[in-house]
Design a protein around this motif. Structure first.
Motif, PDB file in Angstrom:
ATOM      1  N   LEU A   1       0.724  -1.071   0.012  1.00  0.00           N
ATOM      2  CA  LEU A   1       0.164   0.043  -0.167  1.00  0.00           C
ATOM      3  C   LEU A   1       0.905   1.290  -0.018  1.00  0.00           C
ATOM      4  CD1 LEU A   1      -2.634  -1.007   2.596  1.00  0.00           C
ATOM      5  CD2 LEU A   1      -2.887  -1.014   0.122  1.00  0.00           C
ATOM      6  N   GLY A   2       0.300   2.308  -0.755  1.00  0.00           N
ATOM      7  CA  GLY A   2       0.969   3.594  -0.540  1.00  0.00           C
ATOM      8  C   GLY A   2       0.197   4.268   0.419  1.00  0.00           C
ATOM      9  N   GLY A   3       0.423   5.657   0.448  1.00  0.00           N
ATOM     10  CA  GLY A   3      -0.381   6.683   1.567  1.00  0.00           C
ATOM     11  C   GLY A   3      -1.767   6.847   1.052  1.00  0.00           C
ATOM     12  N   TYR A   4      -2.499   7.022   2.098  1.00  0.00           N
ATOM     13  CA  TYR A   4      -4.251   7.451   2.070  1.00  0.00           C
ATOM     14  C   TYR A   4      -4.908   6.392   1.211  1.00  0.00           C
ATOM     15  CZ  TYR A   4      -1.777  11.851   3.574  1.00  0.00           C
ATOM     16  OH  TYR A   4      -1.103  12.761   4.222  1.00  0.00           O
ATOM     17  N   ASN A   5      -5.215   5.297   1.950  1.00  0.00           N
ATOM     18  CA  ASN A   5      -5.988   4.240   1.615  1.00  0.00           C
ATOM     19  C   ASN A   5      -7.304   4.326   2.416  1.00  0.00           C
ATOM     20  OD1 ASN A   5      -3.762   2.617  -0.094  1.00  0.00           O
ATOM     21  ND2 ASN A   5      -2.999   3.165   1.985  1.00  0.00           N
ATOM     22  N   ALA A   6      -8.045   5.301   2.010  1.00  0.00           N
ATOM     23  CA  ALA A   6      -9.394   5.338   2.756  1.00  0.00           C
ATOM     24  C   ALA A   6     -10.152   3.888   2.741  1.00  0.00           C
ATOM     25  CB  ALA A   6     -10.213   6.647   2.147  1.00  0.00           C
ATOM     26  N   GLY A   7     -10.616   3.680   4.178  1.00  0.00           N
ATOM     27  CA  GLY A   7     -11.376   2.404   4.523  1.00  0.00           C
ATOM     28  C   GLY A   7     -10.592   1.254   4.505  1.00  0.00           C
ATOM     29  N   THR A   8      -9.085   1.554   4.644  1.00  0.00           N
ATOM     30  CA  THR A   8      -8.103   0.345   4.736  1.00  0.00           C
ATOM     31  C   THR A   8      -7.618   0.516   6.181  1.00  0.00           C
ATOM     32  OG1 THR A   8      -7.794  -0.213   2.564  1.00  0.00           O
ATOM     33  CG2 THR A   8      -6.152  -1.061   3.954  1.00  0.00           C
ATOM     34  N   SER A   9      -7.729  -0.245   7.080  1.00  0.00           N
ATOM     35  CA  SER A   9      -7.032  -0.109   8.337  1.00  0.00           C
ATOM     36  C   SER A   9      -5.626  -0.788   8.377  1.00  0.00           C
ATOM     37  CB  SER A   9      -8.077  -0.505   9.475  1.00  0.00           C
ATOM     38  OG  SER A   9      -9.086   0.253   9.785  1.00  0.00           O
ATOM     39  N   LEU A  10      -5.298  -1.749   7.702  1.00  0.00           N
ATOM     40  CA  LEU A  10      -4.273  -2.597   7.992  1.00  0.00           C
ATOM     41  C   LEU A  10      -3.767  -3.064   6.650  1.00  0.00           C
ATOM     42  CD1 LEU A  10      -2.420  -4.059  10.019  1.00  0.00           C
ATOM     43  CD2 LEU A  10      -4.034  -5.864  10.192  1.00  0.00           C
ATOM     44  N   GLY A  11      -2.562  -3.149   6.512  1.00  0.00           N
ATOM     45  CA  GLY A  11      -1.936  -3.521   5.231  1.00  0.00           C
ATOM     46  C   GLY A  11      -0.382  -3.432   5.129  1.00  0.00           C
ATOM     47  N   TYR A  12       0.076  -4.047   4.065  1.00  0.00           N
ATOM     48  CA  TYR A  12       1.592  -3.890   3.873  1.00  0.00           C
ATOM     49  C   TYR A  12       2.114  -2.479   3.566  1.00  0.00           C
ATOM     50  CZ  TYR A  12       1.860  -9.223   3.647  1.00  0.00           C
ATOM     51  OH  TYR A  12       1.661 -10.631   3.912  1.00  0.00           O
ATOM     52  N   SER A  13       3.196  -2.231   4.582  1.00  0.00           N
ATOM     53  CA  SER A  13       3.732  -0.712   4.300  1.00  0.00           C
ATOM     54  C   SER A  13       5.326  -0.824   4.260  1.00  0.00           C
ATOM     55  CB  SER A  13       3.089   0.007   5.395  1.00  0.00           C
ATOM     56  OG  SER A  13       3.782  -0.306   6.754  1.00  0.00           O
ATOM     57  N   GLY A  14       5.887  -2.066   4.123  1.00  0.00           N
ATOM     58  CA  GLY A  14       7.346  -2.021   4.237  1.00  0.00           C
ATOM     59  C   GLY A  14       7.898  -2.906   3.105  1.00  0.00           C
TER      60      GLY A  14
END
Length: 527
Positions: free
Chosen positions: A179-192
């Motif tokens: 995921l990139g920044g600002y994913n409205a409606g998503t609370s948890l995801g890969y970020s690294g």
């Protein structure tokens, strides 16, 4: 108390800082060097005296508190909340007209492991698994003890965020995408870089990017903190930047001089000062002094426009050492800008492929700044162009029907480019990236033109500072002998804590909140 045990080659005293700055600003007098690095008073920048910490002997105190927190971003909010919770009277200084700093406009991630949110979504993670990833991704120059503290504190940090009003449970969990920044409606995801081959061997890949709702943004995150600060009754003084620290005859920091709209104001702090003023990415002389990479520097990544190094300079003036001043977050976005673009081929000026194109921004950026020259190119075919959102990549530098013509337009060696593409296409046919281990779902043979090349050179990489004042695990600021400067604490990007290399979106916020809380707790206790 825990002493700093950073494995660090860039551990500067105030004298070292001046020497380093002198190298970047030849011709400046020593008297003018600190002023050259000091924030400019024009525009959004605050004035800084550039003088050494003031003696308390002749100070006329205009105000008094138990704890004074300097800088109202994420770390400052966390410190103020914890200090107030511990029963301290707290004054919070902010240079801007509004709170938020770089926290309010960040990508929205807090990297945490072993949390209740992960468990709710059926994800198996632990602080040990989190640490295995974070410590490996940070590299050998990182402070491993600080990283372990952040990982061990992670489940509690999640509870604290919820207690402060952050809503994570109403959003969805994404276990597929980077995921990139600002994913409205998503609370948890890969970020690294958890899914990258070299790290997946070390730690089980698990989504750790926690995003507050409803917008999955830094704004949602900070609004919850600001509401908590307000409900706690913390006194906030806006447009009042700190300019210099005040020490008593024993060397203890006992207050701060700030610049208000009505002139200077001296505020006494009976228990402690917490510096949370952010990094130095908006201070060009400091960037020039400490940026270590040969390839050209790209745009600065900042969100408040006020990462002017003022808190670092105040600490250095008070005798503080620094840690990680040569550590920067340098990134180039591919998958987090438009995932289909990860099907492309990233090459240097000599037509050699340099990285798995689906890796996290900072690891793509590392490959780019370590390339032989500042020039790099991202090559995709027409099918990918039609599938992807290319708006964040600019216009193609070159478009051609075949690689012979593309090589000529880019002025790269045609034979090497043909060989690079041939090897990559063979790997795609095999379903295995034999060079860098890119996820097979992004292995896409470049066989049918036209082909398009985008500028992916180092000047397109974003830049943010990661170094700052040297602190121990209790957030005490340390001098060049690793001795505590009594009464002085720091956190956030004002302090150099966990980096090494930048491990992923949200790692900074985990650091900011963890050490902000610790600083507030210890300052309130006078420890």
């Amino acid at each position: 108390m825990n002493k700093g045990t950073n494995k660090e080659t860039t551990d500067f005293s105030r004298r070292d800082f001046l020497k380093s700055t002198a190298l970047a600003g030849a011709g400046l007098s020593m008297a003018g060097l600190m002023a050259a690095c000091s924030p400019n008073s024009a525009g959004d920048q605050a004035a800084s005296s550039g003088s050494s910490a003031q003696s308390a002997e002749n100070v006329e105190w205009k105000k008094e508190a138990d704890v004074v927190v300097v800088g109202y971003g994420g770390a400052g909010a966390a410190a103020a909340i914890e200090a107030k919770k511990a029963g301290a009277n707290v004054v919070l200084l902010e240079m801007n007209k509004q709170a938020g700093g770089s926290t309010i406009a960040n990508g929205g991630f807090i990297m945490m492991g072993g949390t209740d949110l992960q468990k709710k979504n059926g994800l198996e993670d632990s602080v040990e698994n989190y640490y295995a990833y974070l410590s490996a991704a940070a590299g050998e120059n990182a402070n491993q003890e600080a990283i372990k503290l952040i990982c061990d504190s992670s489940p509690d940090l999640y509870h604290w965020c919820v207690e402060c009003g952050m809503d994570f449970e109403s959003g969805a969990c994404d276990t597929e995408h980077h995921l990139g920044g600002y994913n409205a409606g998503t609370s948890l995801g890969y970020s690294g870089n958890e899914m990258a081959a070299q790290f997946a061997k070390i730690a089980k890949p698990v989504p750790r990017g926690h995003m507050a709702q409803p917008g999955s943004s830094g704004k949602d995150m900070f609004e919850a903190l600001a509401a908590t600060v307000e409900s706690a009754g913390v006194e906030v003084l806006y447009e009042t930047p700190g300019t210099r620290l005040v020490k008593d005859e024993t060397g203890r920091v006992v207050g701060i001089v700030a610049k208000s709209k009505d002139g200077e104001i001296a505020i006494k702090a009976s228990k402690g000062i917490v510096l949370t003023c952010g990094g130095f990415v908006d201070n060009t002389p400091m960037l020039d002094a400490f940026y270590p990479f040969v390839n050209k520097r790209g745009p600065r990544l900042t969100t408040a426009g006020s990462e002017n190094g003022s808190g670092i300079l105040m600490g250095v003036d008070a005798g503080a050492a620094t840690f990680g001043m040569g550590c920067f977050q340098v990134g180039y976005t591919i998958s987090t800008a438009s995932e289909p673009m990860s099907k492309g081929l990233l090459i240097d000026e000599y037509a050699n492929r340099i990285v798995a194109e689906d890796e996290y921004n900072s690891f793509i950026g590392k490959a780019i700044i370590q390339a032989p020259t500042s020039k790099c190119f991202l090559i995709v075919d027409d099918a990918t162009m039609k599938e992807a959102d290319v708006s964040r990549f600019g216009e193609p530098l070159a478009s051609a029907a075949d690689f012979s013509e593309l090589a000529a337009q880019l002025e790269v060696n045609e034979a090497v480019l043909q060989q690079t593409v041939s090897f990559y296409n063979e790997s795609a046919a095999m379903g295995e990236d034999r060079q860098f281990g890119k996820d097979p779902k992004f292995l896409h043979a470049l066989e049918e033109g036209p082909f398009h090349a985008f500028d992916a050179g180092s000047e397109n990489c974003y830049t943010a500072s990661c170094g700052g004042l040297k602190i121990d695990l209790d957030a005490h600021v340390l001098d060049s002998n690793d001795e505590v400067i009594p009464g002085l604490y720091s956190a956030g990007r004002n302090a150099g804590t966990i980096y090494g290399w930048y491990m992923g979106s949200g790692s900074s916020m985990a650091d900011v909140f963890t050490f902000g809380r610790i600083a507030g707790q210890n300052a309130a206790a006078g420890n």
